[in-house]
Scaffold this motif. Structure first.
Motif, PDB file in Angstrom:
ATOM      1  N   ASN A 187       5.370 -10.231  -8.147  1.00 11.21           N
ATOM      2  CA  ASN A 187       5.409 -11.623  -7.700  1.00 11.21           C
ATOM      3  C   ASN A 187       6.156 -11.814  -6.379  1.00 11.21           C
ATOM      4  O   ASN A 187       6.387 -12.940  -5.961  1.00 11.21           O
ATOM      5  N   GLN A 188       6.513 -10.721  -5.712  1.00 13.38           N
ATOM      6  CA  GLN A 188       7.201 -10.827  -4.427  1.00 13.38           C
ATOM      7  C   GLN A 188       6.258 -11.424  -3.388  1.00 13.38           C
ATOM      8  O   GLN A 188       5.124 -10.988  -3.233  1.00 13.38           O
ATOM      9  N   VAL A 189       6.722 -12.436  -2.683  1.00 17.65           N
ATOM     10  CA  VAL A 189       5.931 -13.096  -1.648  1.00 17.65           C
ATOM     11  C   VAL A 189       6.076 -12.315  -0.343  1.00 17.65           C
ATOM     12  O   VAL A 189       7.183 -11.972   0.075  1.00 17.65           O
ATOM     13  N   LEU A 190       4.952 -12.050   0.293  1.00 19.96           N
ATOM     14  CA  LEU A 190       4.938 -11.273   1.524  1.00 19.96           C
ATOM     15  C   LEU A 190       5.108 -12.173   2.743  1.00 19.96           C
ATOM     16  O   LEU A 190       4.640 -13.303   2.755  1.00 19.96           O
ATOM     17  N   LYS A 191       5.766 -11.607   3.772  1.00 16.44           N
ATOM     18  CA  LYS A 191       5.976 -12.312   5.033  1.00 16.44           C
ATOM     19  C   LYS A 191       5.328 -11.506   6.155  1.00 16.44           C
ATOM     20  O   LYS A 191       5.137 -10.302   6.029  1.00 16.44           O
ATOM     21  N   ALA A 192       5.041 -12.150   7.243  1.00 19.77           N
ATOM     22  CA  ALA A 192       4.311 -11.524   8.353  1.00 19.77           C
ATOM     23  C   ALA A 192       5.007 -10.275   8.890  1.00 19.77           C
ATOM     24  O   ALA A 192       4.346  -9.334   9.294  1.00 19.77           O
ATOM     25  N   LYS A 193       6.296 -10.228   8.912  1.00 18.81           N
ATOM     26  CA  LYS A 193       7.019  -9.096   9.516  1.00 18.81           C
ATOM     27  C   LYS A 193       7.342  -7.987   8.520  1.00 18.81           C
ATOM     28  O   LYS A 193       7.950  -6.986   8.882  1.00 18.81           O
ATOM     29  N   ASP A 194       6.938  -8.144   7.249  1.00 20.23           N
ATOM     30  CA  ASP A 194       7.227  -7.127   6.244  1.00 20.23           C
ATOM     31  C   ASP A 194       6.499  -5.821   6.559  1.00 20.23           C
ATOM     32  O   ASP A 194       5.366  -5.825   7.033  1.00 20.23           O
ATOM     33  N   GLU A 195       7.173  -4.696   6.280  1.00 17.24           N
ATOM     34  CA  GLU A 195       6.537  -3.388   6.354  1.00 17.24           C
ATOM     35  C   GLU A 195       6.059  -3.054   4.949  1.00 17.24           C
ATOM     36  O   GLU A 195       6.861  -2.951   4.024  1.00 17.24           O
ATOM     37  N   ILE A 196       4.757  -2.906   4.789  1.00 17.01           N
ATOM     38  CA  ILE A 196       4.151  -2.718   3.478  1.00 17.01           C
ATOM     39  C   ILE A 196       3.554  -1.324   3.419  1.00 17.01           C
ATOM     40  O   ILE A 196       2.918  -0.867   4.372  1.00 17.01           O
ATOM     41  N   ALA A 197       3.761  -0.640   2.289  1.00 18.19           N
ATOM     42  CA  ALA A 197       3.186   0.686   2.098  1.00 18.19           C
ATOM     43  C   ALA A 197       2.554   0.775   0.717  1.00 18.19           C
ATOM     44  O   ALA A 197       3.127   0.280  -0.259  1.00 18.19           O
ATOM     45  N   LEU A 198       1.375   1.385   0.654  1.00 18.30           N
ATOM     46  CA  LEU A 198       0.724   1.681  -0.629  1.00 18.30           C
ATOM     47  C   LEU A 198       1.039   3.121  -0.977  1.00 18.30           C
ATOM     48  O   LEU A 198       0.762   4.033  -0.195  1.00 18.30           O
ATOM     49  N   ILE A 199       1.599   3.323  -2.152  1.00 17.91           N
ATOM     50  CA  ILE A 199       2.017   4.649  -2.577  1.00 17.91           C
ATOM     51  C   ILE A 199       1.210   5.028  -3.809  1.00 17.91           C
ATOM     52  O   ILE A 199       1.403   4.434  -4.877  1.00 17.91           O
ATOM     53  N   PRO A 200       0.310   5.993  -3.667  1.00 14.44           N
ATOM     54  CA  PRO A 200      -0.548   6.381  -4.786  1.00 14.44           C
ATOM     55  C   PRO A 200       0.199   7.288  -5.769  1.00 14.44           C
ATOM     56  O   PRO A 200       1.308   7.744  -5.486  1.00 14.44           O
ATOM     57  N   PRO A 201      -0.427   7.565  -6.924  1.00 18.60           N
ATOM     58  CA  PRO A 201       0.163   8.523  -7.853  1.00 18.60           C
ATOM     59  C   PRO A 201       0.323   9.872  -7.159  1.00 18.60           C
ATOM     60  O   PRO A 201      -0.496  10.246  -6.314  1.00 18.60           O
ATOM     61  N   VAL A 202       1.362  10.591  -7.516  1.00 21.83           N
ATOM     62  CA  VAL A 202       1.640  11.890  -6.911  1.00 21.83           C
ATOM     63  C   VAL A 202       1.526  12.958  -7.981  1.00 21.83           C
ATOM     64  O   VAL A 202       2.064  12.783  -9.086  1.00 21.83           O
ATOM     65  N   SER A 203       0.830  14.038  -7.668  1.00 19.21           N
ATOM     66  CA  SER A 203       0.775  15.144  -8.609  1.00 19.21           C
ATOM     67  C   SER A 203       1.601  16.292  -8.047  1.00 19.21           C
ATOM     68  O   SER A 203       1.674  16.480  -6.837  1.00 19.21           O
ATOM     69  N   GLY A 204       2.252  16.984  -8.906  1.00 22.83           N
ATOM     70  CA  GLY A 204       3.102  18.090  -8.462  1.00 22.83           C
ATOM     71  C   GLY A 204       2.533  19.416  -8.927  1.00 22.83           C
ATOM     72  O   GLY A 204       1.570  19.487  -9.668  1.00 22.83           O
TER      73      GLY A 204
END
Length: 80
Positions: A62-79
């Motif tokens: 529910n975090q509201v995004l702002k224009a200057k935010d740095e956004i990253a999509l982090i997928p599942p990681v397999s080791g």
């Protein structure tokens, strides 16, 4: 508003770039952003989970995004 989204791993492969400039309405929440991205890029729906980081911290849905935010999509990681 336009936002920049950094993409890693399989999310980068699905979208075809390591950075995405994406248009969203003001006061968009993280969950809504994810739903919009999955609609635009249906292959994202195949992922079991995708975490979203905003300004180098894992975000709440529910975090509201702002224009200057740095956004990253982090997928599942397999080791291995």
């Amino acid at each position: 508003m336009k936002i920049d989204i950094l993409l890693f791993g399989i999310t980068r492969d699905i979208i075809g770039s390591s950075k995405l400039n994406y248009e969203i309405p003001e006061n968009t929440e993280v969950q809504t952003l994810l739903e919009n991205l999955k609609s635009t890029y249906p292959k994202l729906q195949d992922l079991t989970s995708v975490l979203v980081a905003v300004n180098n911290e894992y975000s709440r849905e529910n975090q509201v995004l702002k224009a200057k935010d740095e956004i990253a999509l982090i997928p599942p990681v397999s080791g291995g």
